[in-house]
Design a protein around this motif. Structure first.
Motif, PDB file in Angstrom:
ATOM      1  N   GLU A  55       0.830  -1.782  -0.198  1.00  0.00           N
ATOM      2  CA  GLU A  55      -0.231  -0.090   0.454  1.00  0.00           C
ATOM      3  C   GLU A  55       1.043   1.417  -0.003  1.00  0.00           C
ATOM      4  N   SER A  56       1.557   1.220   0.027  1.00  0.00           N
ATOM      5  CA  SER A  56       3.313   2.275   0.408  1.00  0.00           C
ATOM      6  C   SER A  56       3.929   2.981  -0.493  1.00  0.00           C
ATOM      7  N   LEU A  57       4.313   1.313  -1.424  1.00  0.00           N
ATOM      8  CA  LEU A  57       4.640   1.765  -2.748  1.00  0.00           C
ATOM      9  C   LEU A  57       3.340   1.920  -3.157  1.00  0.00           C
ATOM     10  N   ARG A  58       2.607   1.365  -3.517  1.00  0.00           N
ATOM     11  CA  ARG A  58       1.665   1.548  -4.219  1.00  0.00           C
ATOM     12  C   ARG A  58       1.225   3.563  -4.511  1.00  0.00           C
ATOM     13  N   SER A  59       1.138   3.668  -3.788  1.00  0.00           N
ATOM     14  CA  SER A  59       0.734   5.009  -3.000  1.00  0.00           C
ATOM     15  C   SER A  59       1.828   6.327  -2.919  1.00  0.00           C
ATOM     16  N   ASP A  60       2.705   5.717  -3.629  1.00  0.00           N
ATOM     17  CA  ASP A  60       4.380   6.782  -2.966  1.00  0.00           C
ATOM     18  C   ASP A  60       4.137   6.639  -4.716  1.00  0.00           C
ATOM     19  N   ILE A  61       3.832   6.018  -5.528  1.00  0.00           N
ATOM     20  CA  ILE A  61       3.505   5.455  -7.338  1.00  0.00           C
ATOM     21  C   ILE A  61       2.706   6.648  -8.038  1.00  0.00           C
ATOM     22  N   LEU A  62       1.816   6.723  -7.125  1.00  0.00           N
ATOM     23  CA  LEU A  62       0.815   7.106  -7.784  1.00  0.00           C
ATOM     24  C   LEU A  62       0.314   9.146  -7.200  1.00  0.00           C
ATOM     25  N   THR A  63       1.268   8.629  -6.486  1.00  0.00           N
ATOM     26  CA  THR A  63       0.713   9.854  -6.046  1.00  0.00           C
ATOM     27  C   THR A  63       2.312  11.162  -6.644  1.00  0.00           C
ATOM     28  N   CYS A  64       3.292  10.071  -7.165  1.00  0.00           N
ATOM     29  CA  CYS A  64       4.878  10.359  -7.772  1.00  0.00           C
ATOM     30  C   CYS A  64       5.627  11.203  -7.039  1.00  0.00           C
TER      31      CYS A  64
ATOM     32  N   ALA B  12      13.493  -1.430   0.702  1.00  0.00           N
ATOM     33  CA  ALA B  12      13.695  -2.077   1.734  1.00  0.00           C
ATOM     34  C   ALA B  12      13.992  -1.190   2.964  1.00  0.00           C
ATOM     35  N   GLU B  13      15.165  -0.492   3.008  1.00  0.00           N
ATOM     36  CA  GLU B  13      15.798   0.555   3.634  1.00  0.00           C
ATOM     37  C   GLU B  13      14.662   1.783   3.791  1.00  0.00           C
ATOM     38  N   ARG B  14      14.017   2.362   2.549  1.00  0.00           N
ATOM     39  CA  ARG B  14      12.921   3.165   3.366  1.00  0.00           C
ATOM     40  C   ARG B  14      12.011   3.190   3.035  1.00  0.00           C
ATOM     41  N   TYR B  15      11.772   1.784   4.217  1.00  0.00           N
ATOM     42  CA  TYR B  15      10.168   1.517   3.860  1.00  0.00           C
ATOM     43  C   TYR B  15      10.191   0.401   5.493  1.00  0.00           C
ATOM     44  N   ALA B  16      12.244   0.408   6.161  1.00  0.00           N
ATOM     45  CA  ALA B  16      12.425  -0.580   7.572  1.00  0.00           C
ATOM     46  C   ALA B  16      12.078  -2.172   7.294  1.00  0.00           C
ATOM     47  N   VAL B  17      11.912  -2.433   6.012  1.00  0.00           N
ATOM     48  CA  VAL B  17      11.535  -3.974   5.659  1.00  0.00           C
ATOM     49  C   VAL B  17      13.007  -4.451   5.198  1.00  0.00           C
ATOM     50  N   SER B  18      12.830  -5.547   5.955  1.00  0.00           N
ATOM     51  CA  SER B  18      13.581  -6.208   4.611  1.00  0.00           C
ATOM     52  C   SER B  18      12.990  -6.180   3.190  1.00  0.00           C
ATOM     53  N   ARG B  19      14.266  -7.495   2.468  1.00  0.00           N
ATOM     54  CA  ARG B  19      13.782  -6.965   0.977  1.00  0.00           C
ATOM     55  C   ARG B  19      12.416  -8.502   0.343  1.00  0.00           C
ATOM     56  N   GLN B  20      12.100  -9.428   1.596  1.00  0.00           N
ATOM     57  CA  GLN B  20      11.078 -10.107   0.677  1.00  0.00           C
ATOM     58  C   GLN B  20       9.343  -8.974   0.902  1.00  0.00           C
ATOM     59  N   PRO B  21       9.346  -9.031   1.947  1.00  0.00           N
ATOM     60  CA  PRO B  21       7.915  -7.882   1.342  1.00  0.00           C
ATOM     61  C   PRO B  21       8.049  -6.938   0.283  1.00  0.00           C
ATOM     62  N   VAL B  22       8.678  -6.432   0.516  1.00  0.00           N
ATOM     63  CA  VAL B  22       9.247  -5.240  -0.901  1.00  0.00           C
ATOM     64  C   VAL B  22       9.635  -5.949  -1.703  1.00  0.00           C
TER      65      VAL B  22
END
Length: 216
Positions: free
Chosen positions: A9-18, A32-42
């Motif tokens: 949802e965060s990544l999709r929002s960042d794309i749709l809001t440019c 992964a660093e931007r959203y503070a998660v591992s690479r798998q969910p990214v």
């Protein structure tokens, strides 16, 4: 909500809001660093977005935010032209008076261009949910989000447009719906979307990240 859904949802929002513009390259580790998660969910989020044609997988290179094709922009706006009047008609037929009265919060607007994009999205989302049809509402809200991306991409060519005229169109639609005037409301919403197409598509043609074909 599961972690992978949060990232999606965060990544999709960042794309749709440019925040990630059409044509931008993306790497799993950076995201992964931007959203503070591992690479798998990214990775899972990016593959979902690839299925939605918002990103393209580039083997051994990462991912790229898809450019917007003029053909796809037309398709999106034409789909909305078919779907949103249907949602308005459902709302007029089935929504309670209280639901239609709640649209009054959109009779006024003040703020900057960014505020107007948020106001406009909220208004059209409210129309979608007023229909009471969950599938139609979900489909329309997705179209509204993607239409925001079109407007943002063409923002340099649209800044001079007076939002108060659009707010006036919203008010006319609200009044027709509250009178349960299906014919009048249908005419207003169709004209409203048709005018959006006339404003946005010429602006998109002048933008360097826009491509002519369907397969961006």
């Amino acid at each position: 909500m599961l972690l992978r859904d949060n990232v999606y949802e965060s990544l999709r929002s960042d794309i749709l809001t440019c925040h990630f513009a059409p044509g931008d390259d993306m790497r799993e580790q950076d995201l992964a660093e931007r959203y503070a998660v591992s690479r798998q969910p990214v990775r899972e989020a990016l593959l979902r977005l690839a299925r939605e044609h918002l990103v393209t997988v580039q083997p051994r290179q990462g991912y790229r935010v898809n450019p917007i094709s003029l053909a796809d922009a037309r398709d999106l706006l034409r789909f909305r032209l078919a779907l949103e009047p249907a949602c308005v008609a459902e709302a007029i037929e089935n929504a309670t008076d209280a639901v239609l009265k709640s649209l009054n919060e959109f009779r006024r607007f003040s703020g900057n261009y960014e505020d107007f994009i948020a106001y406009n999205r909220a208004f059209h989302s409210a129309l979608a949910h007023a229909s009471g049809n969950r599938r139609m509402a979900a489909a329309l809200c997705d179209q509204i989000g993607q239409a925001d991306r079109l407007v943002r991409v063409s923002v340099a060519n649209l800044r001079g447009h007076d939002p108060l005229k659009l707010v006036g169109e919203h008010v006319a639609l609200i009044e027709a719906m509250q009178r349960r005037d299906g014919r009048g409301a249908g005419r207003i919403i169709k004209a409203h979307i048709a005018q959006t197409e006339k404003r946005v598509l010429p602006a998109l043609k002048r933008n360097a990240v826009i491509v002519e074909g369907r397969d961006a």
